[in-house]
Scaffold this motif. Sequence first.
Motif, PDB file in Angstrom:
ATOM      1  N   ALA A  67      85.325  -6.130  37.585  1.00  0.00           N
ATOM      2  CA  ALA A  67      84.271  -6.861  38.279  1.00  0.00           C
ATOM      3  C   ALA A  67      83.150  -5.924  38.729  1.00  0.00           C
ATOM      4  CB  ALA A  67      84.850  -7.605  39.481  1.00  0.00           C
ATOM      5  N   PHE A  68      83.516  -4.737  39.205  1.00  0.00           N
ATOM      6  CA  PHE A  68      82.503  -3.767  39.626  1.00  0.00           C
ATOM      7  C   PHE A  68      81.607  -3.367  38.445  1.00  0.00           C
ATOM      8  CE2 PHE A  68      81.175   0.696  39.921  1.00  0.00           C
ATOM      9  CZ  PHE A  68      80.415   0.660  41.090  1.00  0.00           C
ATOM     10  N   ILE A  69      82.223  -3.107  37.291  1.00  0.00           N
ATOM     11  CA  ILE A  69      81.452  -2.725  36.101  1.00  0.00           C
ATOM     12  C   ILE A  69      80.519  -3.854  35.683  1.00  0.00           C
ATOM     13  CG2 ILE A  69      81.628  -2.142  33.647  1.00  0.00           C
ATOM     14  CD1 ILE A  69      84.296  -0.761  34.311  1.00  0.00           C
ATOM     15  N   LEU A  70      81.039  -5.088  35.666  1.00  0.00           N
ATOM     16  CA  LEU A  70      80.225  -6.233  35.253  1.00  0.00           C
ATOM     17  C   LEU A  70      79.069  -6.479  36.218  1.00  0.00           C
ATOM     18  CD1 LEU A  70      83.040  -8.720  34.157  1.00  0.00           C
ATOM     19  CD2 LEU A  70      81.475  -7.471  32.659  1.00  0.00           C
ATOM     20  N   LEU A  71      79.349  -6.418  37.516  1.00  0.00           N
ATOM     21  CA  LEU A  71      78.295  -6.663  38.500  1.00  0.00           C
ATOM     22  C   LEU A  71      77.239  -5.554  38.469  1.00  0.00           C
ATOM     23  CD1 LEU A  71      80.446  -7.910  41.522  1.00  0.00           C
ATOM     24  CD2 LEU A  71      78.886  -9.277  40.127  1.00  0.00           C
ATOM     25  N   PHE A  72      77.688  -4.320  38.318  1.00  0.00           N
ATOM     26  CA  PHE A  72      76.751  -3.192  38.294  1.00  0.00           C
ATOM     27  C   PHE A  72      75.765  -3.332  37.129  1.00  0.00           C
ATOM     28  CE2 PHE A  72      75.517   1.026  36.791  1.00  0.00           C
ATOM     29  CZ  PHE A  72      74.970   1.574  37.941  1.00  0.00           C
ATOM     30  N   PHE A  73      76.310  -3.516  35.931  1.00  0.00           N
ATOM     31  CA  PHE A  73      75.439  -3.630  34.766  1.00  0.00           C
ATOM     32  C   PHE A  73      74.725  -4.983  34.722  1.00  0.00           C
ATOM     33  CE2 PHE A  73      78.234  -0.178  33.352  1.00  0.00           C
ATOM     34  CZ  PHE A  73      77.286   0.732  32.917  1.00  0.00           C
ATOM     35  N   GLY A  74      75.350  -6.001  35.325  1.00  0.00           N
ATOM     36  CA  GLY A  74      74.702  -7.306  35.379  1.00  0.00           C
ATOM     37  C   GLY A  74      73.433  -7.275  36.214  1.00  0.00           C
ATOM     38  N   TYR A  75      73.515  -6.620  37.382  1.00  0.00           N
ATOM     39  CA  TYR A  75      72.330  -6.511  38.236  1.00  0.00           C
ATOM     40  C   TYR A  75      71.324  -5.513  37.658  1.00  0.00           C
ATOM     41  CZ  TYR A  75      74.192  -9.363  42.034  1.00  0.00           C
ATOM     42  OH  TYR A  75      74.650 -10.409  42.781  1.00  0.00           O
ATOM     43  N   ALA A  76      71.836  -4.416  37.068  1.00  0.00           N
ATOM     44  CA  ALA A  76      70.929  -3.409  36.505  1.00  0.00           C
ATOM     45  C   ALA A  76      70.100  -3.970  35.351  1.00  0.00           C
ATOM     46  CB  ALA A  76      71.731  -2.197  36.039  1.00  0.00           C
ATOM     47  N   SER A  77      70.726  -4.825  34.538  1.00  0.00           N
ATOM     48  CA  SER A  77      70.020  -5.407  33.389  1.00  0.00           C
ATOM     49  C   SER A  77      69.433  -6.779  33.690  1.00  0.00           C
ATOM     50  CB  SER A  77      70.984  -5.528  32.207  1.00  0.00           C
ATOM     51  OG  SER A  77      72.035  -6.436  32.512  1.00  0.00           O
ATOM     52  N   GLN A  78      69.747  -7.319  34.883  1.00  0.00           N
ATOM     53  CA  GLN A  78      69.321  -8.660  35.304  1.00  0.00           C
ATOM     54  C   GLN A  78      69.948  -9.766  34.463  1.00  0.00           C
ATOM     55  OE1 GLN A  78      64.996  -8.525  35.312  1.00  0.00           O
ATOM     56  NE2 GLN A  78      64.960  -7.608  37.356  1.00  0.00           N
ATOM     57  N   TYR A  79      70.974  -9.421  33.687  1.00  0.00           N
ATOM     58  CA  TYR A  79      71.657 -10.441  32.864  1.00  0.00           C
ATOM     59  C   TYR A  79      72.413 -11.432  33.747  1.00  0.00           C
ATOM     60  CZ  TYR A  79      74.230 -12.439  28.937  1.00  0.00           C
ATOM     61  OH  TYR A  79      74.743 -13.315  27.989  1.00  0.00           O
ATOM     62  N   ILE A  80      72.783 -11.002  34.932  1.00  0.00           N
ATOM     63  CA  ILE A  80      73.539 -11.880  35.821  1.00  0.00           C
ATOM     64  C   ILE A  80      72.723 -13.093  36.256  1.00  0.00           C
ATOM     65  CG2 ILE A  80      72.873 -10.778  38.002  1.00  0.00           C
ATOM     66  CD1 ILE A  80      75.821 -11.044  38.861  1.00  0.00           C
ATOM     67  N   GLU A  81      71.393 -12.977  36.169  1.00  0.00           N
ATOM     68  CA  GLU A  81      70.529 -14.097  36.556  1.00  0.00           C
ATOM     69  C   GLU A  81      70.630 -15.275  35.595  1.00  0.00           C
ATOM     70  OE1 GLU A  81      66.611 -12.539  36.930  1.00  0.00           O
ATOM     71  OE2 GLU A  81      67.129 -11.150  38.568  1.00  0.00           O
ATOM     72  N   ASN A  82      71.280 -15.079  34.453  1.00  0.00           N
ATOM     73  CA  ASN A  82      71.465 -16.171  33.488  1.00  0.00           C
ATOM     74  C   ASN A  82      72.600 -17.108  33.881  1.00  0.00           C
ATOM     75  OD1 ASN A  82      69.445 -15.415  31.459  1.00  0.00           O
ATOM     76  ND2 ASN A  82      70.750 -13.624  31.104  1.00  0.00           N
ATOM     77  N   PHE A  83      73.348 -16.749  34.939  1.00  0.00           N
ATOM     78  CA  PHE A  83      74.504 -17.546  35.338  1.00  0.00           C
ATOM     79  C   PHE A  83      74.290 -18.100  36.743  1.00  0.00           C
ATOM     80  CE2 PHE A  83      75.837 -14.287  32.374  1.00  0.00           C
ATOM     81  CZ  PHE A  83      76.596 -15.000  31.459  1.00  0.00           C
ATOM     82  N   PRO A  84      74.710 -19.360  36.990  1.00  0.00           N
ATOM     83  CA  PRO A  84      74.608 -19.931  38.334  1.00  0.00           C
ATOM     84  C   PRO A  84      75.403 -19.102  39.339  1.00  0.00           C
ATOM     85  CG  PRO A  84      75.086 -21.645  36.723  1.00  0.00           C
ATOM     86  CD  PRO A  84      75.240 -20.334  36.013  1.00  0.00           C
ATOM     87  N   TYR A  85      74.858 -18.943  40.525  1.00  0.00           N
ATOM     88  CA  TYR A  85      75.487 -18.130  41.557  1.00  0.00           C
ATOM     89  C   TYR A  85      76.903 -18.620  41.885  1.00  0.00           C
ATOM     90  CZ  TYR A  85      76.377 -16.145  46.194  1.00  0.00           C
ATOM     91  OH  TYR A  85      76.942 -15.503  47.267  1.00  0.00           O
ATOM     92  N   GLU A  86      77.062 -19.957  41.968  1.00  0.00           N
ATOM     93  CA  GLU A  86      78.373 -20.499  42.339  1.00  0.00           C
ATOM     94  C   GLU A  86      79.424 -20.238  41.260  1.00  0.00           C
ATOM     95  OE1 GLU A  86      75.738 -23.948  40.887  1.00  0.00           O
ATOM     96  OE2 GLU A  86      75.583 -22.173  42.190  1.00  0.00           O
ATOM     97  N   VAL A  87      79.000 -20.193  39.986  1.00  0.00           N
ATOM     98  CA  VAL A  87      79.942 -19.885  38.910  1.00  0.00           C
ATOM     99  C   VAL A  87      80.428 -18.449  39.019  1.00  0.00           C
ATOM    100  CG1 VAL A  87      80.212 -19.636  36.408  1.00  0.00           C
ATOM    101  CG2 VAL A  87      78.996 -21.610  37.335  1.00  0.00           C
ATOM    102  N   VAL A  88      79.501 -17.522  39.294  1.00  0.00           N
ATOM    103  CA  VAL A  88      79.859 -16.104  39.427  1.00  0.00           C
ATOM    104  C   VAL A  88      80.838 -15.901  40.574  1.00  0.00           C
ATOM    105  CG1 VAL A  88      78.989 -13.786  39.927  1.00  0.00           C
ATOM    106  CG2 VAL A  88      77.691 -15.317  38.418  1.00  0.00           C
TER     107      VAL A  88
END
Length: 444
Positions: A67-88
Motif C-alpha cells: 500500500a505504501f508503494i502504491l500510494l507513494f507512486f500514485g500521488y507522485a504520478s497523480q494516477y491515484i486521481e483516476n480513482f474515487p476517494y471512497e474506493v481507495v
Amino acid sequence: MVEMFLDPLSLILSLIGCALYYGDTVDARYVVLSLVVFSLSFPGSSLLSMRPRRVVRQTVIGWMLIAFILLFFGYASQYIENFPYEVVVAWLVAAPLTQLTAHFVARSYLQRAAAKEENQTKVIIVGCNDIGVSLAEQFIGHPYLGVRCVGYFDDRSPERITQLNGLPLLGRLRDLASYVKANGIDQIYLALPMASQPRILSLLDDLKDTTVSIFFAPDIFLTDLIQGRMDYVAGVPVVAVCDTPFTGINGMVKRLSDIVLSIIILLLISPLLLAIAIGVKMSSPGPALFRQRRYGLDGKEIVVYKFRSMTVQEDGGVVKQATRNDQRITPFGGFLRRTSLDELPQFINVLQGRMSIVGPRPHAVSHNETYRKLIKGYMVRHKVKPGITGWAQVNGYRGETETVEKMQKRIEYDLEYLRTWSLGLDLWIIVKTVAVVFNDRNAY
C-alpha cells in the motif's frame, strides 16, 4: 501453487469488489492497477504452516508495504486521481481482510484435501539418525505438505535404534529397491552420513530401475546453518553453510529501505535532536555526542554515535556495561537511556552505511573480544551490519546482559534473524521497538 496466487488474486478481487460496491466502472484504470498489484504480490507468501497470529502479522505488514508503494507512486504520478476517494479508502481496509479470509479458508480446505490418501505423496526415509528423525517430524507436523511418511530403512538392527517417531523400521538398505517397486513409493530421502559414500552409490545404482524421486539430506545440515542453500559457481554446485542474507536483490532492498527510512526519520526528529543535544550539554560537562568503537560488517571496526548519557566516555580495552543505579549515568542520561533517545544519532550511521536500522545490536569492542571466546557462533552476527534495534531487543534482551546465559540468548535471537530475514520482519521489529521502548525496564 495455491499460495502463489492466493495473495495476488485476493488483492485484485477486493479491488474490483470495492469498485462495484461504490458503482464505479471497472475499466482500463483497474486493469492497469491490477497488473501492478499482481507484480508486487506474486508469488504470495507461504503461510500454511504458520500460527494464525503470525499469519495475521505477516499479511498486515505485507499489505502495508504494498500500500505504501502504491500510494507513494500514485500521488507522485497523480494516477491515484483516476480513482474515487471512497474506493481507495475502502480497498485499503478490505484488502488485508480479504487476504486473511482467503488464507484461512485455504488452510481449512487444503488440510482436508491433503488428508485424502489419493492426494498424498508416499515417502521413505533412509537412515534413522538425527536428520532422518527431524525430516519425519516435519512431515508429520505439517499436514499441508500432503506427505505420508511410510517408515525408515536402516542397516542397523532394531535394538540399536532408539528413535523412530512411531514409524516402522521397514528393512535394510538391500531391500529398499524391491519395496519401492512393490508399494508405489513416490519419494526417498537419503539421510545417511556423508562418510557412507560407497553405500549411497550402491543404493542409487539399485534404484535406477525405479521411477522414485530421490533427495539427499546430508549430515552437513545438522550444523547451525545461516542462510543455508544450494548455489552454483560457474556451473559447479556448492552448498552455502554460513552466508549473509543480504546478497543480490535482498541487499539492494535492505540498503534502499535503510536510506529512505533514515532520511524520513532524521527530517522528522531534527528538532528533537537539537533539543536533546542542548539538554546533554546543560546537564553535565562534556560533548553532546559520544563516539564509541564497535564491530561492524565482517567484524571491521566502525565508529558509532550516541548522545552522551554518562559522566565518563569509556572506549578502552575494558568497558563496563551500564547497570541499574549506575553512578556514572547522569539524571538526564538515565531518561535518554530508558527511552532509547540516546540511540537517535545512529540514524546518521545508517545513512553513512556503517549500520542498518534493524540488525544485531553492536557491542563494545572489548565485549566482543570477551564473548567471542565464550559463546559459539558469536562472531557470525557480524555477517550483517549492526542495527539500531534488533530481534533480540524486541524479545526481551535489551539493556544489561550481566550473565553469559543472557548474552547467549541474545546471540540466539541474532542468528535467528539472520536465518529468517525478510523486509516484513524488519518492519515488524520497528513496530515492536516502539512498544518495547515505552514498556521495557531492562535498559538503564
